[in-house]
Scaffold this active site. Structure first.
Site, PDB file in Angstrom:
ATOM      1  N   GLU A 205       0.810  -1.216   0.000  1.00  0.00           N
ATOM      2  CA  GLU A 205       0.000   0.000   0.000  1.00  0.00           C
ATOM      3  C   GLU A 205       0.845   1.268   0.000  1.00  0.00           C
ATOM      4  OE1 GLU A 205      -2.927  -0.262   3.079  1.00  0.00           O
ATOM      5  OE2 GLU A 205      -3.771  -2.120   2.286  1.00  0.00           O
ATOM      6  N   LYS A 334     -16.228  -0.749   2.130  1.00  0.00           N
ATOM      7  CA  LYS A 334     -15.534  -1.455   1.052  1.00  0.00           C
ATOM      8  C   LYS A 334     -16.590  -2.187   0.223  1.00  0.00           C
ATOM      9  CE  LYS A 334     -11.276  -2.346   3.715  1.00  0.00           C
ATOM     10  NZ  LYS A 334     -10.500  -3.395   4.430  1.00  0.00           N
TER      11      LYS A 334
END
EC number: 4.2.1.11
Length: 419
Positions: A205, A334
């Site tokens: 990430e 999400k």
């Protein structure tokens, strides 16, 4: 007369995500030739209640997901008005007919659902965020930048999965974001100086994974970097503990920093950290069934946004439990956890009605598509998590937010945010 908005074709394609793993891209095309696509992201740390992906050969291909899109979903959606998101998603849910989307695959379904939404907005000549927002004038969300990695996102001994900075006290998103980049660069220099340049390589990430062993070591590095960059009192700190990953269910203990802590001891650990550092955000501090412990921590850390990810998995069923128990002030959003855009809207609407902060999030396995950035703006998410300011699949989202702010003059959420 042929409806120009009717779906003419649905087609699946196997692509790769940012970790080099296969994922599915689904295209949706109308009779008028308007076409867009949706990509299915994938997480490394997953809640047990998430929608199930369809994968083959030990996860090395998604050929079956592509076949499902081409031979099951395509005929099922043929002729459906692409603007009817609710109908499209209901068809997908009904065909699948499982609670966890395991028949068609959560990856196949979410890619199709996103593709339909993007195609619809394109057919109407609207930006995706405007299509979602409707007549509302949304704000740009506050970014949560994961700049030190631990847990399943790293190879070090840190148990906390993400150490985060939140650039809040700024007038524009651009000011906030570039201030965060200064902290990120300062941290890079600090890590290089203390541990060697090799540890400035970035993880999935975009964050760093220095050879740290204890939580306070990471927090000290970030706190020093914020101060060195001159942003004390403007940039705050947060953590995604992903505590399910260091919880031992047999012992009913959390294994962290070389200690075995019971839930009450872990709660005290977090309270101590909140006294020592400007921590305003704490995600998944306990394992995913601990609604009561989440609530107890939130009650004691009133100025911190305790947030549920694995606790809720973007599922309205579990959010209702959290609301009843007053477990958290924040929820992770999400779309791929629940499987469709419509179900995600139900989740975010319920959270909003109960004054719960929305934290729209990427996954560790992403593509270069910037849909999640537009989605976050469209639903007027309070925050967005999309990694560090590095790696193309992360920066594409930030660049889209910069573009939206510049082009449409949207205000920055941090300007009106009070702790």
């Amino acid at each position: 007369m042929i409806n120009r908005f009717s779906i003419e074709k649905v087609k699946g394609l196997e692509i790769i995500d940012s970790r080099g793993n296969p994922t599915i891209r689904v295209f949706v095309r109308t009779n008028d030739g308007v076409e867009s696509f949706g990509d299915a992201p994938a997480g490394a740390s997953k809640g047990t209640r998430e929608a199930i992906e369809v994968r083959d050969e030990n996860g090395l291909t998604v050929k079956r997901a592509v076949d499902i899109a081409n031979y099951i979903i395509d005929p099922a959606l043929h002729g459906i008005d692409v603007r009817e998101q609710g109908i499209i998603d209901k068809i997908l849910i009904d065909i699948d007919s499982t609670e966890n989307k395991s028949k068609l695959g959560g990856n196949t379904i979410i890619a199709t659902s996103i593709a339909a939404l993007k195609t619809s907005s394109k057919a109407l000549g609207l930006e995706v965020f405007k299509y979602i927002a409707g007549p509302r004038l949304p704000k740009i969300p506050i970014p949560l930048l994961n700049i030190i990695n631990g847990g399943l996102h790293a190879g070090n001994k840190l148990k906390i999965q993400e150490f985060i900075i939140l650039p809040i006290k700024f007038n524009t998103f651009k000011e906030a974001f570039f201030a965060a980049i200064e902290v990120y660069r300062n941290l890079k220099g600090l890590i290089s100086e203390r541990y060697g340049k090799i540890y400035t390589a970035v993880g999935d990430e975009g964050g760093f994974s220095p050879p740290l062993e204890e939580t306070r070591e990471a927090l000290d590095l970030i706190y020093t970097s914020i101060n060195n960059a001159g942003y004390q009192g403007k940039i705050y700190m947060g953590m995604d503990a992903a505590a399910s990953d260091f919880y031992d269910p047999k012992k009913e203990k959390y294994i962290i920093d070389g200690k075995e802590l019971n839930p009450t001891q872990l709660l005290e650990f977090y309270l101590d950290l909140a006294k020592e550092y400007p921590i305003v955000y704490l995600e998944d501090p306990f394992e995913e069934n601990s609604f009561d412990m989440f609530g107890e921590l939130q009650n004691k850390l009133n100025s911190t946004i305790v947030t549920g990810d694995d606790l809720y998995t973007t599922n309205i069923k579990y959010l209702k439990i959290g609301i009843e128990k007053r477990s958290t002030k924040g929820v992770i959003v999400k779309p791929n956890q629940v499987g469709t855009i419509s179900e995600t809207f139900e989740f975010t609407n319920l959270a909003r009605r109960n004054s719960i902060k929305l934290v729209t999030s990427h996954r560790s396995g992403e593509t270069e598509d910037n849909f999640i950035a537009e989605f976050a703006v469209g639903i007027e998410s309070d925050f967005i998590k999309t990694g560090a300011p590095a790696r193309g699949e992360r920066t594409s989202k930030y660049n889209k937010l910069l573009e939206i702010e510049n082009k449409f003059g949207l205000e920055y959420g941090g300007k009106y945010f009070y702790l």
